[in-house]
Design an enzyme around this catalytic site. Sequence first.
Site, PDB file in Angstrom:
ATOM      1  N   GLU A 225      48.971  18.216  55.091  1.00 25.23           N
ATOM      2  CA  GLU A 225      48.573  19.604  55.402  1.00 25.23           C
ATOM      3  C   GLU A 225      47.527  20.094  54.410  1.00 25.23           C
ATOM      4  OE1 GLU A 225      47.472  21.612  57.426  1.00 25.23           O
ATOM      5  OE2 GLU A 225      49.360  22.057  58.423  1.00 25.23           O
ATOM      6  N   ASP A 300      48.893  22.119  62.781  1.00 21.28           N
ATOM      7  CA  ASP A 300      48.576  23.430  63.351  1.00 21.28           C
ATOM      8  C   ASP A 300      47.913  23.285  64.717  1.00 21.28           C
ATOM      9  OD1 ASP A 300      46.152  22.374  62.639  1.00 21.28           O
ATOM     10  OD2 ASP A 300      45.589  23.991  61.264  1.00 21.28           O
TER      11      ASP A 300
END
Length: 503
Positions: A225, A300
Amino acid sequence: MHSQSSFGAFALGLVLACSSVRADAPCDIYAAGGTPCYAAHSTVRALYDSYTDALYQVIRGSDGVTNDIKPLSNGVADSSTQESFCSGSTCLISIIYDQSGRGNHLTQAPPGGAAQGPDSGGKDYLASAIGAPVFVSGSKAYGVFISPYTGYRNNNINGSITGDAAEGMYAVFDGTHYNDRCCFDYGNAETNSQDTGNGHMEAIYFGNGGYKGSGNGPWVQADLENGLFSGGDSNVNDDNKSLQTRFVTAILKGTAGQWALRGGDATSGSLSTMYSGARPSGGYDPMHKEGAIILGIGGDNSDRAQGTFYEGVMTTGYPSDDTENKVQANIVAAKYGTAGLVSPNFKFAKGSTISLRVTTACCTTRYIAHTGSTVNTQIVSSSSSADLREQASWVVHTGLGNSDCYSFESKDTPGSYIRHYNYQLSLDANDNSKQFSEDATFCPQTGINGNDHFSIRSWSYPTRYWRHYNAILYIASNGGPHDFDATYSFNDDVSYAITTGLA
Ligand SMILES: *[C@@H]1O[C@H](CO)[C@@H](O)[C@H](O)[C@H]1NC(C)=O
């Protein structure tokens, strides 16, 4: 007596040899190593010796009916069931079943913080059921060909790995299908499809984006991430070799204060360790894993990457290198091999000139032609002007982006090829880029409306076929967000009669 018992031993040896590929399938090996799978996904083969249930589900374009595809007795997917079910229509892969018994199936990814998918409800697209044919253990099967905007996800994992807890994972990919966009991933991600911060993901990334290793890529990296990592804090890792074989094994594992990346050729040899050591700084130690599972997208829902997935698992605990080496040996023994993208009856002669006549009842005097850069249909016949006949004639070449398929050069504009751009076909000069080459590569197959016709699908978006719509050519799917994706008349609009060139 003596000869009888040695015959018996010989016969036993044969039986063991025949069943050896399945006797220690990857999840059996991980379980024996004390790091059992909590999810196992493959449209290609069973990942447990004993697994005989459905591997995946396809959904048919003509009527929305679904069908489960199970393994044959050799563990490989029964692709002939898919082929007969989908005959005369199109099919998408709608579910990749979890083989672990925990119900951790992968389905169409929902919208996320980075991107709304283009499909209904903001979901990502589903993959074509025929984009990635392959041979495994001598049987034909189909992998999951992820085009941009395609993705699978499960945000509610039974037995998920969270926080800084240990886990491992591997996947087998196509080492020739990748790009530099975010993010072709398989692994652990956020449960709300949002970027919730550094260390909230632990997923295998494959492509030529992110940090670089040695060579030109693609590389196996870790998507943790807000960062693709191929090592520790350094953003140069020469151990992090490009993996350019047709089939790639990629491995990521992480535990408190430690993680590793490994990879190699899925058809021979052993794994290299690209990195094994401390976590990167900046919020990645300890980790904050959330426990969803993604395929083909970022945590995401960043959804512009491409790649092909054949099999992969997630394990509880930090697998030993020895366990992973045995898994690699099993993958090699499964004998991945290429299956052509074009069946023999639908091959074109390289260098020949062809014309393509519309078969929709309205318009059977029309051929695929061009006016400037616009690819369209026009009424053409043998008595048309030489200029018009040349506009409707195409020289067949080896596919610029994949040599199994073809590229089509304009007869009257040498050096310009049909490519898709924004889902419309366009005639453009070849700029020799990777993007152009892939956009200009198309794969003929049996006509969706009949065996005496041809349909031509995009190599890079295999759910999409050359379709005439209001006399303009698009790459269209059988249902979808655009007008030209309409299901009405789809089968006829994507099927053409091939003739020798009009010019
Ligand atoms: C969750 O996993 C357990 C095995 O750990 C299994 O028995 C159970 O059926 C699973 N739950 C679902 C909903 O699949």
